[in-house]
Design an enzyme around this catalytic site. Sequence first.
Site, PDB file in Angstrom:
ATOM      1  N   CYS A 181      35.127  38.747  16.326  1.00 55.68           N
ATOM      2  CA  CYS A 181      33.471  38.691  15.605  1.00 55.68           C
ATOM      3  C   CYS A 181      33.120  39.956  15.720  1.00 55.68           C
ATOM      4  O   CYS A 181      33.255  40.893  16.494  1.00 55.68           O
ATOM      5  CB  CYS A 181      32.968  37.618  16.692  1.00 55.68           C
ATOM      6  SG  CYS A 181      31.217  37.468  16.125  1.00 55.68           S
ATOM      7  N   CYS A 222      29.815  30.304  16.125  1.00 53.10           N
ATOM      8  CA  CYS A 222      28.898  31.559  15.499  1.00 53.10           C
ATOM      9  C   CYS A 222      29.110  31.394  13.975  1.00 53.10           C
ATOM     10  O   CYS A 222      29.938  30.937  13.310  1.00 53.10           O
ATOM     11  CB  CYS A 222      29.901  32.790  15.859  1.00 53.10           C
ATOM     12  SG  CYS A 222      29.125  34.278  15.148  1.00 53.10           S
TER      13      CYS A 222
END
Length: 530
Positions: free
Chosen positions: A36, A63
């Site tokens: 990420c 996310c």
Amino acid sequence: MDDETRYEAVSSRDARFDGEFFFAVVTTGIYCRPSCPAVTPKRANVRFYASAAAAQGAGFRACRRCRPDAVPGSAEWNVRADLVGRAMRFIGDGVVDREGVGGLARRLGYSARQVQRQLTAELGAGPVALARARRAHTARLLLQTTGLPVTDLAFAAGFASIRQFNDTMREIYASTPSELRAAAGTCVSRGEGGSGAGRQAQPAGVPLRLAYRGPYAAAEMFDFLQARAVPGVEEVRGGRGARTYRRTLRLAHGSGTAEVHEHTGARQPRRPRSGPARPAALGADGGWLECRLHLTDLRDLSTAVQRMRRLFDLDADPFAVAERLGADPLLGPLVAARPGLRSPGAADPEELAVRAVLGGPPERAAGLVRAYGKPLDAADGALTHLFPEPAALTGDGVPDAVRALCVALADGAVTLDAGADREAAERALRGLPGVRPAAAAYIRMRALGDPDVGPVGGDSGAASPEAWRPWRSYALHHLWRAAGTGPHGDQLTMTAPVHAPTTSRQANSSTSTPKPIDRMTVRVAAHASP
């Protein structure tokens, strides 16, 4: 791997671990993939989970930046032959959605309580939660790539009610279905591939990106499939480097066609959050293959996606393969020459088994397709039929070995499901008349997706195939490619000489000749069509 090592992978945004584990941040309530791009959270605020379902069950939402639900699957489930590995392959193929936890337990040969206990102990989530995470991902894909009305979409994704669908999407993505659709700019229409006002017309079908990790040898994969394409069921269009593989699919609720493009999309390499760039950054972030599915019933979407992933071996871990095989003196130069070489699977295990036992060039299997296959309602280019079901190949006129195989498949004596017991399946295949050990090994390699099928009846010389475990299937593909051949005959005998490196003095000597350090004869049942 302990939690400190996992945190190091998160800190360096190491995409090699995407899908192997997930991390969640207690201060934000989100969970992510290791690569990420967001700022690295403090170690005290990070929790690690073995599956997306476990993170969701702990109350974390996905996310929006890294889309952790879209990562490649873990290669561990392809390697493992235990209850958990088999259960994960079955869940990926949609067994829980179609048959429930009881059906999964029956296929595994355990009680539902045992299955629940073992999955929860290892993955932090039971079969229902794992299937729920899979349904949510399918729903997000449909919301963002099709114009289906939400009511139709919810049932197509496998949800039992609209309320369950809405609650799940809000819980996992912190957005309503309408908000997810609006963010993607998709307008509602009444057709599967329709477009709303103000949008350019889009091709029919569901467009997808099939993610993979690490380097991917797309040219070699498409070479392999093109050489074995059965007319009527498969075709490959375009020139090398820009090919499109197309095939028909027989699925639980209907049929479909799939097309996958050779040109790969690549993720931009991500700089580590701190410290120097890692040596493996080049190619480590993986990429995707562009795919489009045309289905008569969208309830088959997630199953169709999983079968194409198995065919193209997209959940493989090329780093683990290269680490093991690259250290071998026989295979090391071959692995370096073709990074990311995959071991192709099968979109339809029973079809692959029939083709392997039948033998011969693709045209021979095409004869079965024309005689016994189900025609499509409308031909799609060169795609005209579904491959015959085993029950259709049990009568007179079918070669004896193929008929024996199909009788066994039809009555359940041999099972080639995604989570089938590989040892039991190979033993059952070897017991059928006309099925040679090499044919059974080839079916195990491709139809059952076993990454650790070694040479059959070969003399390995100095390089023991045991040293290649658990990636012997990949070793065979490297040897086939190095020899400039592959499984093209009804029974392949492949001899691959590999020469020892020569020093500069040897190279300049007129009397010295390279001496093979190993010569392996590999017998694997294969032919131009499977």
